[in-house]
Design a protein around this motif. Structure first.
Motif, PDB file in Angstrom:
ATOM      1  N   LYS A   1       0.853  -1.183   0.000  1.00  0.00           N
ATOM      2  CA  LYS A   1       0.000   0.000   0.000  1.00  0.00           C
ATOM      3  C   LYS A   1       0.888   1.232   0.000  1.00  0.00           C
ATOM      4  N   GLU A   2       0.373   2.308  -0.606  1.00  0.00           N
ATOM      5  CA  GLU A   2       1.081   3.580  -0.586  1.00  0.00           C
ATOM      6  C   GLU A   2       0.561   4.397   0.586  1.00  0.00           C
ATOM      7  N   THR A   3       1.483   4.954   1.361  1.00  0.00           N
ATOM      8  CA  THR A   3       1.103   5.770   2.510  1.00  0.00           C
ATOM      9  C   THR A   3       0.749   7.182   2.040  1.00  0.00           C
ATOM     10  N   GLU A   4       0.252   7.986   2.942  1.00  0.00           N
ATOM     11  CA  GLU A   4      -0.094   9.375   2.630  1.00  0.00           C
ATOM     12  C   GLU A   4       1.126  10.174   2.201  1.00  0.00           C
ATOM     13  N   THR A   5       2.319   9.766   2.643  1.00  0.00           N
ATOM     14  CA  THR A   5       3.557  10.473   2.293  1.00  0.00           C
ATOM     15  C   THR A   5       4.220   9.905   1.037  1.00  0.00           C
ATOM     16  N   GLY A   6       3.556   8.963   0.359  1.00  0.00           N
ATOM     17  CA  GLY A   6       4.080   8.419  -0.878  1.00  0.00           C
ATOM     18  C   GLY A   6       5.042   7.257  -0.720  1.00  0.00           C
ATOM     19  N   GLN A   7       5.205   6.763   0.513  1.00  0.00           N
ATOM     20  CA  GLN A   7       6.075   5.618   0.734  1.00  0.00           C
ATOM     21  C   GLN A   7       5.289   4.327   0.525  1.00  0.00           C
ATOM     22  N   LEU A   8       6.029   3.238   0.369  1.00  0.00           N
ATOM     23  CA  LEU A   8       5.398   1.919   0.299  1.00  0.00           C
ATOM     24  C   LEU A   8       5.387   1.286   1.681  1.00  0.00           C
ATOM     25  N   ALA A   9       4.323   0.560   1.969  1.00  0.00           N
ATOM     26  CA  ALA A   9       4.213  -0.201   3.205  1.00  0.00           C
ATOM     27  C   ALA A   9       3.850  -1.637   2.832  1.00  0.00           C
TER      28      ALA A   9
END
Length: 155
Positions: free
Chosen positions: A7-15
């Protein structure tokens, strides 16, 4: 529900999630074969480059996770395609190249002859002094002047 999810976080990182539980954030996707198999052999690593998941292909991921991963890889593996070589400053390296790409005109430094790498067939990759890579999908399909310039560096 598939076991692994990205999933992409609100800050654009991957989780990375496993069965709905957060495994790590942020994670990065690293392509094992970026030129020859861009959607095969993908390693998901944590911020310390420890591999958390190996994907032979995108198939084990749900459609949403596949879309997230593809979008991430497009940003991370951005490589403009050279359509025409306009000029080079010198036929020795280092040299400054002015090219037309699929993203518009560009100027970059080719630091050494080894910065032009032949892939399978007539594909080439040129690496700028800063590490950015440019693709030439078929150097034989380029205009005559571009082929002549390339020939001087590949001889």
């Amino acid at each position: 529900m598939t076991e692994w999810q990205l999933k992409e976080t609100e800050t654009g990182q991957l989780a990375l999630y496993k069965s709905g539980e957060l495994v790590a954030q942020p994670v990065s996707a690293v392509l094992a074969f970026p030129f020859t198999a861009p959607q095969e052999g993908i390693s998901i690593v944590d911020e310390y480059s420890k591999e958390l998941l190996w994907l032979d292909s995108l198939e084990p991921l749900c459609a949403e996770s596949q879309a997230v991963l593809k979008a991430y890889l497009r940003r991370r593996e951005y490589r403009p395609t050279i359509e025409r070589i306009t000029s080079v400053s010198t036929y020795n390296t280092p040299s400054m190249w002015t090219v037309e790409t699929d993203q518009g005109p560009c100027r970059f430094e080719l630091p050494s002859d080894e910065s032009i790498r032949r892939l399978e067939g007539t594909r080439l990759v040129l690496t700028h002094a800063n590490g950015m890579q440019f693709l030439i999908p078929d150097f034989m399909a380029m205009d005559r002047r571009s082929r002549q310039i390339l020939a001087r560096f590949m001889a």
